[in-house]
Design a protein around this motif. Sequence first.
Motif, PDB file in Angstrom:
ATOM      1  N   ASN A 413       0.921  -1.132  -0.044  1.00  0.00           N
ATOM      2  CA  ASN A 413      -0.107   0.028  -0.146  1.00  0.00           C
ATOM      3  C   ASN A 413       0.941   1.355   0.021  1.00  0.00           C
ATOM      4  OD1 ASN A 413      -2.377  -1.547   0.302  1.00  0.00           O
ATOM      5  ND2 ASN A 413      -2.223  -1.760   2.548  1.00  0.00           N
ATOM      6  N   PRO A 414       0.503   2.230  -0.537  1.00  0.00           N
ATOM      7  CA  PRO A 414       1.368   3.590  -0.488  1.00  0.00           C
ATOM      8  C   PRO A 414       1.891   3.839   1.039  1.00  0.00           C
ATOM      9  CG  PRO A 414      -0.669   3.923  -1.756  1.00  0.00           C
ATOM     10  CD  PRO A 414      -0.855   2.719  -1.091  1.00  0.00           C
ATOM     11  N   GLU A 415       1.152   3.564   2.014  1.00  0.00           N
ATOM     12  CA  GLU A 415       1.577   4.152   3.318  1.00  0.00           C
ATOM     13  C   GLU A 415       2.811   3.091   3.729  1.00  0.00           C
ATOM     14  OE1 GLU A 415      -2.405   1.738   4.051  1.00  0.00           O
ATOM     15  OE2 GLU A 415      -1.331   3.354   2.590  1.00  0.00           O
ATOM     16  N   ASP A 416       2.918   1.793   3.227  1.00  0.00           N
ATOM     17  CA  ASP A 416       4.070   1.135   3.328  1.00  0.00           C
ATOM     18  C   ASP A 416       5.448   1.496   2.818  1.00  0.00           C
ATOM     19  OD1 ASP A 416       2.083  -0.752   4.869  1.00  0.00           O
ATOM     20  OD2 ASP A 416       1.711  -1.930   2.984  1.00  0.00           O
ATOM     21  N   LEU A 417       5.390   2.187   1.771  1.00  0.00           N
ATOM     22  CA  LEU A 417       6.384   2.463   0.910  1.00  0.00           C
ATOM     23  C   LEU A 417       7.541   3.162   1.810  1.00  0.00           C
ATOM     24  CD1 LEU A 417       4.993   3.686  -2.587  1.00  0.00           C
ATOM     25  CD2 LEU A 417       6.105   1.529  -1.874  1.00  0.00           C
ATOM     26  N   GLN A 418       7.162   4.098   2.807  1.00  0.00           N
ATOM     27  CA  GLN A 418       7.868   4.684   3.797  1.00  0.00           C
ATOM     28  C   GLN A 418       8.741   3.837   4.597  1.00  0.00           C
ATOM     29  OE1 GLN A 418       8.522   8.120   3.498  1.00  0.00           O
ATOM     30  NE2 GLN A 418      10.141   7.726   5.177  1.00  0.00           N
ATOM     31  N   GLU A 419       8.265   2.818   4.939  1.00  0.00           N
ATOM     32  CA  GLU A 419       9.130   1.616   5.596  1.00  0.00           C
ATOM     33  C   GLU A 419       9.959   1.031   4.774  1.00  0.00           C
ATOM     34  OE1 GLU A 419       6.137  -0.767   7.459  1.00  0.00           O
ATOM     35  OE2 GLU A 419       5.823   0.546   8.958  1.00  0.00           O
ATOM     36  N   ILE A 420       9.893   0.801   3.383  1.00  0.00           N
ATOM     37  CA  ILE A 420      10.841   0.042   2.497  1.00  0.00           C
ATOM     38  C   ILE A 420      11.855   1.258   2.281  1.00  0.00           C
ATOM     39  CG2 ILE A 420      10.846  -0.616   0.025  1.00  0.00           C
ATOM     40  CD1 ILE A 420       8.096  -1.823   0.502  1.00  0.00           C
ATOM     41  N   ARG A 421      11.567   2.390   2.185  1.00  0.00           N
ATOM     42  CA  ARG A 421      12.581   3.556   2.019  1.00  0.00           C
ATOM     43  C   ARG A 421      13.432   3.487   3.006  1.00  0.00           C
ATOM     44  NH1 ARG A 421      12.703   8.226  -1.335  1.00  0.00           N
ATOM     45  NH2 ARG A 421      14.752   9.348  -0.407  1.00  0.00           N
ATOM     46  N   TYR A 422      13.047   3.609   4.126  1.00  0.00           N
ATOM     47  CA  TYR A 422      13.685   3.760   5.592  1.00  0.00           C
ATOM     48  C   TYR A 422      14.592   2.521   5.580  1.00  0.00           C
ATOM     49  CZ  TYR A 422      14.774   3.807  10.470  1.00  0.00           C
ATOM     50  OH  TYR A 422      15.457   3.750  11.767  1.00  0.00           O
ATOM     51  N   GLU A 423      14.204   1.373   5.204  1.00  0.00           N
ATOM     52  CA  GLU A 423      15.059   0.091   5.265  1.00  0.00           C
ATOM     53  C   GLU A 423      16.162   0.120   4.319  1.00  0.00           C
ATOM     54  OE1 GLU A 423      14.755  -4.522   4.040  1.00  0.00           O
ATOM     55  OE2 GLU A 423      13.193  -3.715   4.515  1.00  0.00           O
ATOM     56  N   LEU A 424      15.883   0.757   3.054  1.00  0.00           N
ATOM     57  CA  LEU A 424      16.881   0.942   1.946  1.00  0.00           C
ATOM     58  C   LEU A 424      17.936   1.955   2.621  1.00  0.00           C
ATOM     59  CD1 LEU A 424      15.277   0.651  -1.103  1.00  0.00           C
ATOM     60  CD2 LEU A 424      16.416  -1.163  -0.163  1.00  0.00           C
ATOM     61  N   GLU A 425      17.580   3.036   3.194  1.00  0.00           N
ATOM     62  CA  GLU A 425      18.205   3.714   3.731  1.00  0.00           C
ATOM     63  C   GLU A 425      19.121   3.329   4.829  1.00  0.00           C
ATOM     64  OE1 GLU A 425      15.787   6.872   5.236  1.00  0.00           O
ATOM     65  OE2 GLU A 425      15.295   7.820   3.382  1.00  0.00           O
ATOM     66  N   GLN A 426      18.717   2.477   5.536  1.00  0.00           N
ATOM     67  CA  GLN A 426      19.432   1.922   6.690  1.00  0.00           C
ATOM     68  C   GLN A 426      20.397   0.923   6.463  1.00  0.00           C
ATOM     69  OE1 GLN A 426      18.688   4.242   9.112  1.00  0.00           O
ATOM     70  NE2 GLN A 426      18.957   2.737  10.514  1.00  0.00           N
ATOM     71  N   GLN A 427      20.033   0.254   5.179  1.00  0.00           N
ATOM     72  CA  GLN A 427      21.234  -0.701   4.719  1.00  0.00           C
ATOM     73  C   GLN A 427      21.901  -0.122   3.749  1.00  0.00           C
ATOM     74  OE1 GLN A 427      21.144  -4.130   5.617  1.00  0.00           O
ATOM     75  NE2 GLN A 427      19.661  -3.464   6.912  1.00  0.00           N
ATOM     76  N   GLY A 428      22.067   1.312   3.631  1.00  0.00           N
ATOM     77  CA  GLY A 428      23.241   2.039   2.736  1.00  0.00           C
ATOM     78  C   GLY A 428      22.876   1.786   1.125  1.00  0.00           C
ATOM     79  N   TYR A 429      21.502   1.419   0.818  1.00  0.00           N
ATOM     80  CA  TYR A 429      21.370   1.684  -0.516  1.00  0.00           C
ATOM     81  C   TYR A 429      20.823   2.847  -1.088  1.00  0.00           C
ATOM     82  CZ  TYR A 429      22.018  -3.560  -0.047  1.00  0.00           C
ATOM     83  OH  TYR A 429      22.505  -4.701   0.361  1.00  0.00           O
ATOM     84  N   LEU A 430      20.224   3.521  -0.279  1.00  0.00           N
ATOM     85  CA  LEU A 430      19.586   4.720  -0.532  1.00  0.00           C
ATOM     86  C   LEU A 430      19.777   6.077   0.376  1.00  0.00           C
ATOM     87  CD1 LEU A 430      17.391   5.767  -2.510  1.00  0.00           C
ATOM     88  CD2 LEU A 430      15.628   5.306  -0.946  1.00  0.00           C
ATOM     89  N   ARG A 431      20.123   7.040  -0.196  1.00  0.00           N
ATOM     90  CA  ARG A 431      20.713   8.302   0.505  1.00  0.00           C
ATOM     91  C   ARG A 431      19.534   8.629   1.651  1.00  0.00           C
ATOM     92  NH1 ARG A 431      23.981  12.865  -2.448  1.00  0.00           N
ATOM     93  NH2 ARG A 431      24.079  13.635  -0.169  1.00  0.00           N
ATOM     94  N   ASN A 432      19.978   9.132   2.859  1.00  0.00           N
ATOM     95  CA  ASN A 432      18.771   9.527   3.599  1.00  0.00           C
ATOM     96  C   ASN A 432      18.085  10.776   3.126  1.00  0.00           C
ATOM     97  OD1 ASN A 432      19.382   7.672   5.304  1.00  0.00           O
ATOM     98  ND2 ASN A 432      20.485   8.777   6.983  1.00  0.00           N
TER      99      ASN A 432
END
Length: 568
Positions: A413-432
């Motif tokens: 769902n659209p509201e779940d995307l923020q968590e996926i983004r946060y995870e990718l940031e924490q794993q270093g694949y996406l800049r904060n």
Amino acid sequence: MSFDGSFLHAVRNELDQQLTTGRISKINQPYPNELILTIRAHGKSQQLLLSANPTYARVQITQIHAVNPDVPSNFTMLIRKYLNGAILKQITQPGNDRVLHFDFTSRNEIGDQVELRLIIEIMARHSNIILIDQSNNKIIDSIKRVNSDVNRYRTLLPGSTYINPPKQDVLDPFNMNDYQEIDNIVREYPNVDVLADQLRNKLQGLGKDTSLALASYLHRPGDLANNFSDFFNQFDHPTPTISEIANNKYNYTAFPYPNTVSDVEYSSLSELLDQFYHDQVQRDRVREKGSVLIHVVKNQLKKNRTKLKKLQKELAETDHADQYRIKGEILTTYLNQVQRGMTEITLTNFYAENEPIKISLSNQISPSENAQKYFKRYQKLKNAISYLSEQIKETNSEISYFENIQAQIELANPEDLQEIRYELEQQGYLRNHEQHQKNKKKRHKVNKPEKFIASDGTEILVGKNNLQNEQLTLHFADKRDTWLHVKDLPGSHVIIRSFDPSEQTLLEAANLAAYFSKARESTKVPVDYVKVRAIKKPNGTKPGFVIYEGQTNVLVDPDPQLIKQLRQ
């Protein structure tokens, strides 16, 4: 399927009954082309959705929750300025066109009463939402600004005079007293398909499906005027219906149209639209809001798959490592037969029944150095095997991880995307991003998993991304609950909140596990289930990764209709 003028006529009636005289209490713009007005009327707050989406343009009351952006758009701020607290006086539809006018009474900054009109034009990619000042018919703003380079007939810019969409020389079917022209058309075109085309050219607000249904009605026995009136009277007393028109192809109508396979009726047109558009619109919204995430995941998958091919090619080359060792040992054994300056020599291979073997030599080094060269190459390749095997394992793990993220985005769902983004940031694949930088000291709050209710009343919880999966399985679930996951594929963690679930509940939960996985479109999907106490998370592994043993397996066919029944 078409949100045509006739269907809009029925929607207008429904909105008029529920919203007129209501007051706007909240205004949000969760997506670029959509506006949600929360209107309190008749003791109840309702969410009015106005969508100018090129594909899903519509107007309705919605029960679907939408997450609003952290920073409201300029258009949202302007609409709030003019319409917050405004009272809805009336809702009108010009003719039978795909246009609705919402007339509001409000107060300006100095307290004077002003009359404002919010217009939604439902015209595919030309759909728009426009706010005008009724005192001078000037546009205050529109959700899509249109200048003269795009449309020479009219501009939709702040300060421009609002001009109605081009008027066609057609009849309004809801305001007709003389049916002679229609009778002439019916007599001239007995074929239903041809008649439908002619009716669309003569009557306002008919989509293809509506014109075909009307053509069928007009060919019925009896008086043509009565058949015509009976057809359009049903838009004033709708039976909202979703019909199957072909294999897995569905259509929504204000009432059951002829020649459908099966019909499902709903209590309101808005409920029908929520049901029909839920999955399609969610996917579209996810693509819209998750474009950055989708891009990152695709790039990572491409990079790692390319790396894997290269590593596998290098590993294949190590298959010949023993040949270098054999040649080095043969050279060492027959070193006295090797002369400096030779470029090759043929010797007896005592590892292959003394068959001759040709060995290349460097004429720049001594015989013993040539032998050592083969031993060094052998050792290098042997060392590479261990390194390459480890690299292949890590790369396969990365591919599996991003395939899992990709599947989660598709199911999100659209509201779940923020968590996926946060995870990718924490794993270093996406800049904060900027907002996270401001709040990086705050603990990230994970959304609750989606809840479903089994047919026997048992609660079933489904994690929609790695953070939800980990929170659900490792921190929330009781050790005696039952855990399910699709076998050997990316998918959601599913928890049955029961220590001893029935077989029916187990099958329903397995269906959820299969549906919320990469195997959604497959059949005979294997799903593992085991008690939560058997789930372990190895140290240092990525979010959501767990191992388990002692599981049992069940095969299910993912069923979207069952998912809708279980969803709460």
